[in-house]
Design an enzyme around this catalytic site. Sequence first.
Site, PDB file in Angstrom:
ATOM      1  N   CYS A 109      15.407  -0.932 -37.641  1.00  0.00           N
ATOM      2  CA  CYS A 109      15.639  -0.785 -39.085  1.00  0.00           C
ATOM      3  C   CYS A 109      16.332   0.549 -39.375  1.00  0.00           C
ATOM      4  O   CYS A 109      17.508   0.692 -39.060  1.00  0.00           O
ATOM      5  CB  CYS A 109      14.344  -0.976 -39.853  1.00  0.00           C
ATOM      6  SG  CYS A 109      14.640  -1.584 -41.521  1.00  0.00           S
ATOM      7  N   HIS A 140      12.442  -6.037 -38.030  1.00  0.00           N
ATOM      8  CA  HIS A 140      11.286  -5.384 -37.392  1.00  0.00           C
ATOM      9  C   HIS A 140      10.682  -6.311 -36.339  1.00  0.00           C
ATOM     10  O   HIS A 140       9.749  -7.063 -36.642  1.00  0.00           O
ATOM     11  CB  HIS A 140      10.222  -5.050 -38.438  1.00  0.00           C
ATOM     12  CG  HIS A 140      10.606  -3.915 -39.327  1.00  0.00           C
ATOM     13  ND1 HIS A 140      10.309  -2.605 -39.024  1.00  0.00           N
ATOM     14  CD2 HIS A 140      11.288  -3.899 -40.494  1.00  0.00           C
ATOM     15  CE1 HIS A 140      10.783  -1.824 -39.974  1.00  0.00           C
ATOM     16  NE2 HIS A 140      11.382  -2.580 -40.878  1.00  0.00           N
ATOM     17  N   GLU A 161       8.698  -5.692 -34.097  1.00  0.00           N
ATOM     18  CA  GLU A 161       7.323  -5.341 -33.712  1.00  0.00           C
ATOM     19  C   GLU A 161       6.281  -6.244 -34.374  1.00  0.00           C
ATOM     20  O   GLU A 161       5.137  -6.296 -33.942  1.00  0.00           O
ATOM     21  CB  GLU A 161       7.030  -3.866 -34.031  1.00  0.00           C
ATOM     22  CG  GLU A 161       6.932  -3.489 -35.511  1.00  0.00           C
ATOM     23  CD  GLU A 161       8.266  -3.083 -36.122  1.00  0.00           C
ATOM     24  OE1 GLU A 161       9.328  -3.531 -35.620  1.00  0.00           O
ATOM     25  OE2 GLU A 161       8.254  -2.342 -37.126  1.00  0.00           O
TER      26      GLU A 161
HETATM   27  N1  GLN Z   1      15.211   2.959 -45.651  1.00  0.00           N
HETATM   28  C1  GLN Z   1      15.940   1.919 -45.018  1.00  0.00           C
HETATM   29  C2  GLN Z   1      16.230   0.769 -45.959  1.00  0.00           C
HETATM   30  O1  GLN Z   1      15.630   0.671 -46.988  1.00  0.00           O
HETATM   31  C3  GLN Z   1      15.240   1.425 -43.774  1.00  0.00           C
HETATM   32  C4  GLN Z   1      13.975   0.720 -44.039  1.00  0.00           C
HETATM   33  C5  GLN Z   1      13.098   0.570 -42.839  1.00  0.00           C
HETATM   34  O2  GLN Z   1      13.331   1.210 -41.830  1.00  0.00           O
HETATM   35  N2  GLN Z   1      12.064  -0.250 -42.929  1.00  0.00           N
HETATM   36  O3  GLN Z   1      17.073  -0.064 -45.671  1.00  0.00           O
END
Ligand code: GLN
Length: 536
Positions: A382, A507, A509
């Site tokens: 992310c 994600h 994970e």
């Molecule tokens: N801050 C970034 C976004 O909003 C990444 C978010 C995250 O890593 N969950 O896209």
Amino acid sequence: MSHYVFVTGGVLSSLGKGITAASLGTILKARGLKTTIMKCDPYLNVDPGTMSPYQHGEVFVTEDGAETDLDLGHYERFMDVNLSRHSSVTTGQVYSQVIQKERRGDYLGATVQVIPHITNAIKDMIIRAARINDAQVTIVEVGGTVGDIEGQPYLEAIRQMRNEIGRDKVCNIHLTYIPFTKSLGEMKTKPTQHSVREMRAIGLTPDIIVCRTQKPITSEVRNKISLFCDIDRDKVLEARDVDCLYEVPLMLEEQGLADKTLQKLGLETTIPDLDSWKEMVSLFKKKKSEKVRIALVGKYIKVADAYISIMESLTHASIHNDLGLEIVWVPSEQIEKEGADKLLADVDGVLVPGGFGDRGVEGKIESIRYCREKKIPFFGICLGMQCAVIEYSRNVAGLKGANSSEFDPESPYPVISLLPDQNGVVKGGTMRLGVYPCRVQEKTAGYSLYKTSLIYERHRHRFEVNNEFRNLLANKGLIMSGTSPDGQLVEMIELENHPFFVGCQFHPEFKSRPNRPQPLFYGFFNAAAKVRAAKT
Ligand code: GLN
């Protein structure tokens, strides 16, 4: 109709109620019983999505995009299920529902009160989770500690449920703590007695007490709890501290937790099939000659719970690579001060996890440059992937000042920017959340790990790779190995001629399981293991 097991906690918070509940789920499911599980959180936030990881630890995301308590992660990993928003209830949700009904006039002029309106809403939500999952047994964990003011409506709802659906269809499990006082050399049961007294004051009696303890509980302790808490001696179980969380179901199974629970519920018990679970635990516990050192370059390093699913996913990957794991915590801000060369010199792989806000971002970007240039396995999740795109734009594609518009709205090269339909968002429930399909390009590292071209992963973000820069970056060698099926959103990136350099906007994970490591984690760990092997 479902049977219900309510899991409450006494004495202290953070005793491992989630693990206990998840473990019970594991051993019931291993008997072929249709078991579901849910958590009731007594705070007023509608969900933990807006809470700081310092306060709450990780925000776990379900397939259907609910932002939930991290205990749902334990449930999914232990029971190998995908839960939904219905498995996570908060006081914020309960109150908003009741207030909405009140505004609509649904209560027909009644005075709206905690009892019966709030307690009815809680009961409805519990029964809904059981029904939606078509469960024979529904495990309900109540967050917080018995005696907390905010937890009372839940305990009252549980008391009422027992009365309404029948005492024989409900089992109350209470998890307490047995402190050991070094100076006296004794285990103390008084806090447990008080906690059970608290429960009884609201009309609940535990059917089974699980004692969290450092050492095995003595027969005297068991007798005391039995006598003062008015519970059969054989219903006092222990949950000793263990190195491997996944041992807990086996430890509780050995003491008959599932059989005793089923007996109370009047359900037939059968022999559980825990073979593959046991195999996984013994693989975990096997002495390993070598530990692979993975640096986690993050912002919330002080609270391990903030990255719990990532840590568990790395653990799953290490179990199935048959190697040990050492996580090296590296605060990204420290990289800014001391440099990546110094702090990452002796690690075998670097993981940059997700995050929000600009604190420590430059340190993450610097770590990624170091990994790219020194050919150290890198895995960006992310925000970690977004930082990799920024790093590549600045240092390879020559876009000086490239950034995400999250951190620098004035950047001349906003290579990461808001989704087109997300301008003017407010906080809370405005992110791209939950599972989305992703098309993986053949002949990429991603494809060779997933071994399929259509994958489904969970998301939690607002920002995306800016399509305006895609061609430019691709021409400079950045491979967009995964996109949304319509090609509009970049979901995965990677680099060639590198042992492992992969980033994903999702994600991964959230979908790793102890017996089914997530492919990207597996591949990353494997690449890091090779780096370790070359060093020794
Ligand atoms: N801050 C970034 C976004 O909003 C990444 C978010 C995250 O890593 N969950 O896209």
